[in-house]
Design an enzyme around this catalytic site. Structure first.
Site, PDB file in Angstrom:
ATOM      1  N   SER A  74       0.788  -1.235   0.000  1.00 51.05           N
ATOM      2  CA  SER A  74       0.000   0.000   0.000  1.00 51.05           C
ATOM      3  C   SER A  74       0.819   1.284   0.000  1.00 51.05           C
ATOM      4  O   SER A  74       0.305   2.331   0.391  1.00 51.05           O
ATOM      5  CB  SER A  74      -0.933   0.005   1.215  1.00 51.05           C
ATOM      6  OG  SER A  74      -0.187  -0.106   2.412  1.00 51.05           O
ATOM      7  N   TYR A 138      -0.608   1.618  -7.243  1.00 52.48           N
ATOM      8  CA  TYR A 138      -1.323   1.151  -6.060  1.00 52.48           C
ATOM      9  C   TYR A 138      -2.826   1.280  -6.264  1.00 52.48           C
ATOM     10  O   TYR A 138      -3.576   0.304  -6.116  1.00 52.48           O
ATOM     11  CB  TYR A 138      -0.881   1.940  -4.828  1.00 52.48           C
ATOM     12  CG  TYR A 138      -1.829   1.797  -3.660  1.00 52.48           C
ATOM     13  CD1 TYR A 138      -2.047   0.560  -3.070  1.00 52.48           C
ATOM     14  CD2 TYR A 138      -2.517   2.907  -3.156  1.00 52.48           C
ATOM     15  CE1 TYR A 138      -2.934   0.419  -2.015  1.00 52.48           C
ATOM     16  CE2 TYR A 138      -3.392   2.776  -2.099  1.00 52.48           C
ATOM     17  CZ  TYR A 138      -3.607   1.532  -1.525  1.00 52.48           C
ATOM     18  OH  TYR A 138      -4.497   1.398  -0.483  1.00 52.48           O
TER      19      TYR A 138
END
Length: 319
Positions: A74, A138
């Site tokens: 992340s 992401y």
């Protein structure tokens, strides 16, 4: 219910696992500990250390009522520099999870998605019908997963919910935020109060906002955990529902710094740095749909988030 929590040794996953145990569910945590911590797995949960792609199938063969999927890479900057880690670690691994769910007939899935799927929005607060134009791998990987989940729900009858949110903060007792690489504002500011950082940088003080600093959405990790439990209960077979979770108003960088000063009693020196390229002035998610469909609304304040995070920080320092 018997529930598998992937990434349950990480920050958001561990708090959700703790809430589920406290609610009386049978919880199994699967985590490879690449970023999580074994001691963050709550008492009462069974812990399996392993790779998602390899371990999900044998685990789900035991028979589960649902999966809460938090396992993910992340870091936005890392995703730009090393996109292969995100297509493999997020997308390919989740495809393997979905195949295991299909093969073993697991009926429910709640996915920890992100408002980064929207990219730079045309208007705020961001609603679920906003265009999805992620600006980094992401966000793109999370959007790809949402697309996969929709197809599995429609084709195989999976009851699925994705929850999209920005910044999670706060702590739940001994379960809190402790990343090797910290990129989130509140823990960075608290590092100044705890003496591990000299000052905090505010990127720009001339934004078109009330105090000139960027405005972002923050929700307490306990509010978030409650949303996941509601999503688990409300998930409908053959349907993939997507909900944004946000405060509806957001907080500026300066407001966060001032809240940290008030809670900690530390002056917390702050410097003004140049704007960062690509930073929008305001990012806020609307949670009207979650309120309407799930009966969810955030109840904890910025001061609650900072206070709980600060207690967690001090407890860890004294451990």
């Amino acid at each position: 219910m018997k529930l598998l929590v992937t990434g349950g040794a990480g920050y958001v996953g561990s708090v959700n696992a703790a809430h589920l145990v406290e609610a009386g569910h049978e919880v199994v945590v699967l985590d490879d500990l690449s970023t999580g911590h074994a001691d963050a797995v709550p008492e009462g949960a069974r812990f399996v250390e392993g790779e998602l792609s390899e371990a999900a199938g044998p685990l789900l063969a035991e028979g589960f009522d649902g999966v809460l999927h938090f396992a993910a890479k992340s870091l936005v900057g890392e995703s730009v520099a090393k996109p292969e880690l995100y297509w493999d670690g997020n997308v390919v691994a989740t495809f393997r999870l979905l195949e295991a769910i299909r093969e073993h007939g697991t009926p429910r899935l709640v996915f920890s998605s992100t408002a980064a799927t929207y990219g730079e929005p045309e208007r705020t607060p961001i609603r679920e019908d906003a265009p999805t134009r992620p600006t980094n791998p992401y966000g793109a990987s999370k959007l790809a997963i949402d697309t996969m989940i929709t197809s599995y729900a429609h084709a195989h009858g999976l009851a699925a919910v994705s929850l999209r949110y920005f910044n999670v903060a706060g702590a739940h007792g001994r379960f809190g935020e402790r990343h090797a690489v910290e990129t989130h504002l509140i823990p960075i500011v608290l590092q100044v109060a705890s003496g591990s950082r000299e000052s905090v940088a505010m990127y720009g003080d001339d934004w078109p906002t009330p105090d000139g600093t960027c405005v972002r959405d923050y929700i307490h990790v306990d509010d978030l955990a409650e949303a996941h439990q509601l999503a688990l209960q409300k998930a409908q077979p053959g349907t993939h529902a997507i909900y944004n979770l946000g405060s509806g108003t957001g907080y500026s960088v300066l407001q966060v710094v001032q809240a940290c000063r008030a809670v900690t009693g530390h002056p917390i020196p702050a410097t003004t740095a140049p704007r960062r390229a690509g930073d929008p002035a305001v990012l806020i998610a609307s949670s009207e749909a979650a309120a309407s469909d799930l009966g969810w609304k955030p109840v904890r304040t910025l001061e609650d988030m900072v206070g709980d995070a600060w207690r967690f920080t001090r407890d860890r320092a004294g451990a």
